[in-house]
Design a protein around this motif. Structure first.
Motif, PDB file in Angstrom:
ATOM      1  N   TYR A 173      17.360  88.677  19.893  1.00  0.00           N
ATOM      2  CA  TYR A 173      17.429  87.767  18.760  1.00  0.00           C
ATOM      3  C   TYR A 173      17.282  86.347  19.286  1.00  0.00           C
ATOM      4  O   TYR A 173      18.044  85.917  20.158  1.00  0.00           O
ATOM      5  N   THR A 232      16.299  81.976  18.476  1.00  0.00           N
ATOM      6  CA  THR A 232      16.357  80.921  17.466  1.00  0.00           C
ATOM      7  C   THR A 232      15.012  80.848  16.763  1.00  0.00           C
ATOM      8  O   THR A 232      14.021  81.451  17.204  1.00  0.00           O
ATOM      9  N   PHE A 275      19.431  82.714  21.895  1.00  0.00           N
ATOM     10  CA  PHE A 275      20.401  82.461  20.822  1.00  0.00           C
ATOM     11  C   PHE A 275      21.785  82.914  21.271  1.00  0.00           C
ATOM     12  O   PHE A 275      21.944  84.001  21.812  1.00  0.00           O
ATOM     13  N   LEU A 295      25.861  83.114  19.790  1.00  0.00           N
ATOM     14  CA  LEU A 295      26.732  82.958  18.627  1.00  0.00           C
ATOM     15  C   LEU A 295      27.802  81.908  18.913  1.00  0.00           C
ATOM     16  O   LEU A 295      28.335  81.827  20.025  1.00  0.00           O
ATOM     17  N   LEU A 297      23.089  94.388  11.369  1.00  0.00           N
ATOM     18  CA  LEU A 297      21.828  93.653  11.295  1.00  0.00           C
ATOM     19  C   LEU A 297      20.819  94.273  10.329  1.00  0.00           C
ATOM     20  O   LEU A 297      19.662  93.881  10.307  1.00  0.00           O
ATOM     21  N   LYS A 330      22.788  92.959  20.991  1.00  0.00           N
ATOM     22  CA  LYS A 330      22.185  92.259  19.855  1.00  0.00           C
ATOM     23  C   LYS A 330      23.232  91.678  18.915  1.00  0.00           C
ATOM     24  O   LYS A 330      23.105  90.548  18.441  1.00  0.00           O
ATOM     25  N   GLU A 374      28.481  85.163  10.975  1.00  0.00           N
ATOM     26  CA  GLU A 374      27.309  84.884  11.797  1.00  0.00           C
ATOM     27  C   GLU A 374      26.338  86.065  11.795  1.00  0.00           C
ATOM     28  O   GLU A 374      25.111  85.873  11.753  1.00  0.00           O
ATOM     29  N   MET A 433      22.441  86.012  10.586  1.00  0.00           N
ATOM     30  CA  MET A 433      21.346  86.550  11.391  1.00  0.00           C
ATOM     31  C   MET A 433      20.502  87.522  10.573  1.00  0.00           C
ATOM     32  O   MET A 433      19.264  87.485  10.601  1.00  0.00           O
ATOM     33  N   THR A 434      21.180  88.390   9.831  1.00  0.00           N
ATOM     34  CA  THR A 434      20.477  89.375   9.004  1.00  0.00           C
ATOM     35  C   THR A 434      19.685  88.700   7.896  1.00  0.00           C
ATOM     36  O   THR A 434      18.529  89.071   7.623  1.00  0.00           O
ATOM     37  N   ARG A 488      18.398  85.800   7.898  1.00  0.00           N
ATOM     38  CA  ARG A 488      17.207  85.168   8.471  1.00  0.00           C
ATOM     39  C   ARG A 488      16.115  86.197   8.739  1.00  0.00           C
ATOM     40  O   ARG A 488      14.926  85.950   8.501  1.00  0.00           O
ATOM     41  N   ALA A 526      12.838  88.796  14.959  1.00  0.00           N
ATOM     42  CA  ALA A 526      13.835  87.800  15.334  1.00  0.00           C
ATOM     43  C   ALA A 526      13.271  86.741  16.267  1.00  0.00           C
ATOM     44  O   ALA A 526      13.969  85.778  16.600  1.00  0.00           O
TER      45      ALA A 526
END
Length: 410
Positions: A44, A46, A52, A54, A226, A256, A320, A324-325, A327, A388
């Motif tokens: 994953y 950015t 990335f 967390l 996710l 992940k 968070e 992520m999901t 996005r 991602a």
């Protein structure tokens, strides 16, 4: 083979090609183009394609650094007891009867890969059937984990290239024809590499067939949270199998879902019929782990345990994971819209139907090669895209590349 005088005793060893995904990483690193885009390895990133981390993980690491009570001595063979208990709770649920009845044994392992490898070795040593059925296609390293333990590999139908969806009928037919007792490897959610998951009713049919046939389920859970953005919802398929009182293996990875790739944090849980059996199983798992790596690393497991045991941190992590999901879902929509707006030939609806990090784009090896040469886009030859690794600035470039590759008819 005896070496020639003065020669190497290893001179007879042939050179083997680099693992494709890692060879692609090397090629990407050597590409001088400022426009290069890596959609290959499953991490994953950015929106700008950078590593990335967390926020909650950063916060916990600062706490651990400043905690003078922490130590770096060896852990027990099975790892941190608190980590193991919390990992089982995360995947099976706080109210799991199997946990309450002490029918679950959990050991800390080296991420999901290590959990699968330990599970494979345990089954090779103590389970009566030595054939594993896995989806076609599956995660590229899956066969190696099991064949290294001496288990035979067979496949069941899973992905339908015609619909870019699940070949559910084919899956059921192949599992129905498998011999009683065979091991079945199932990805819990966010199937790698296809991005295609069964629905809950389909999972229930799979469960009924597996139990009726006397097959043995082994779950690989690397992406909990996710798919739906909800940690419990993404674990419900595994919990179906545990609720019926049957036995199973579950490999978990925190790479992940907490961004702890390099920390190699994972767990293997074995759900047994009785507490006594679970105790015996744990004793044998120690004998598997001891000659492999003796005991697991401490730092990553400390991060995970700190988050899972603290209500506020757990909530922060859950938020968070949901972001992520969200996005990933948004990026899928952006790519679909970009292809539609360009009038790219074909039906690209599967991009928004697929879930998790990956999507099987439907691109063929020639099209992937064209995109690499002309657009400096790196992805596996099977057309798998790591969603991602995309962001608002790179989606248009990928859409342009796909549009060109499809239109030139490569």
């Amino acid at each position: 083979m005896e070496p020639q005088e003065g020669g190497s005793v290893f001179a007879h060893i042939p050179h083997v090609p680099e693992v494709p995904i890692y060879a692609m990483m090397v090629a990407f690193s050597r590409d001088p183009s400022p426009l290069k885009l890596n959609l290959g390895i499953g991490v994953y990133r950015t929106e700008g394609g950078k590593p990335f981390q967390l926020n909650v993980v950063r916060r916990v690491e600062r706490l651990l650094v400043n905690d003078t009570s922490t130590f770096k001595e060896y852990l027990p063979i099975t790892g941190t007891a608190e980590f193991n208990r919390l990992s089982a709770k995360l995947i099976l649920g706080a109210d799991s009867p199997a946990i309450k009845e002490n029918r679950v044994t959990t050991v800390q392992c080296l991420s999901g890969s290590g959990s699968l490898r330990i599970g494979a070795e345990f089954l090779a040593n103590h389970y009566h059937h030595h054939t594993v059925y896995m989806s076609q296609p599956t995660y590229a390293a899956h066969p190696a984990f099991f064949s290294a333990a001496g288990l035979a590999i067979k496949t069941y139908r899973y992905y339908d290239p015609g619909t870019c969806g699940l070949d559910f009928q084919g899956m059921l037919e192949d599992l129905l024809s498998a011999p009683s007792g065979a091991i079945v490897l199932l990805q819990a959610c966010a199937h790698n590499p296809t991005g295609v998951d069964p629905t809950l009713p389909q999972w229930e049919q799979i469960r009924q067939l597996i139990r009726a046939k006397g097959l043995f389920p082994f779950f690989d859970s690397a992406y909990q949270g996710l798919v739906s953005g909800n940690l419990d919802e993404d674990a419900q398929f595994i919990r179906l199998f545990v609720a019926d009182g049957g036995e199973c293996l579950i490999a978990q990875s925190y790479s992940k879902i907490m961004g702890l790739y390099g920390e190699r944090v994972g767990a293997l849980s074995i759900v047994c019929k009785t507490a006594e059996v679970a105790s015996h199983v744990e004793s044998q798992l120690k004998l598997v782990i001891r000659p492999m790596y003796s005991s697991p690393p401490i730092h990553g497991a400390s991060i995970v345990a700190t988050i899972l045991k603290d209500r506020d941190m757990y909530e922060e992590w859950s938020i968070e994971v949901k972001a992520m999901t969200d996005r990933l879902i948004s990026t899928r929509r952006q790519l679909f819209d970009a292809l539609r707006d360009r009038g790219t030939p074909g039906d690209w609806g599967h991009i928004i139907r697929h879930v998790g990090l990956f999507t099987f784009s439907g691109l063929n090896p020639e099209q992937v090669a064209f995109m690499n040469k002309e657009y400096h886009i790196y992805m596996p030859c099977d057309g798998r895209i790591n969603m991602a690794a995309l962001g608002p600035k790179t989606v248009p470039r990928l859409a342009d590349a796909i549009h060109a590759a499809v239109n030139i008819g490569v």
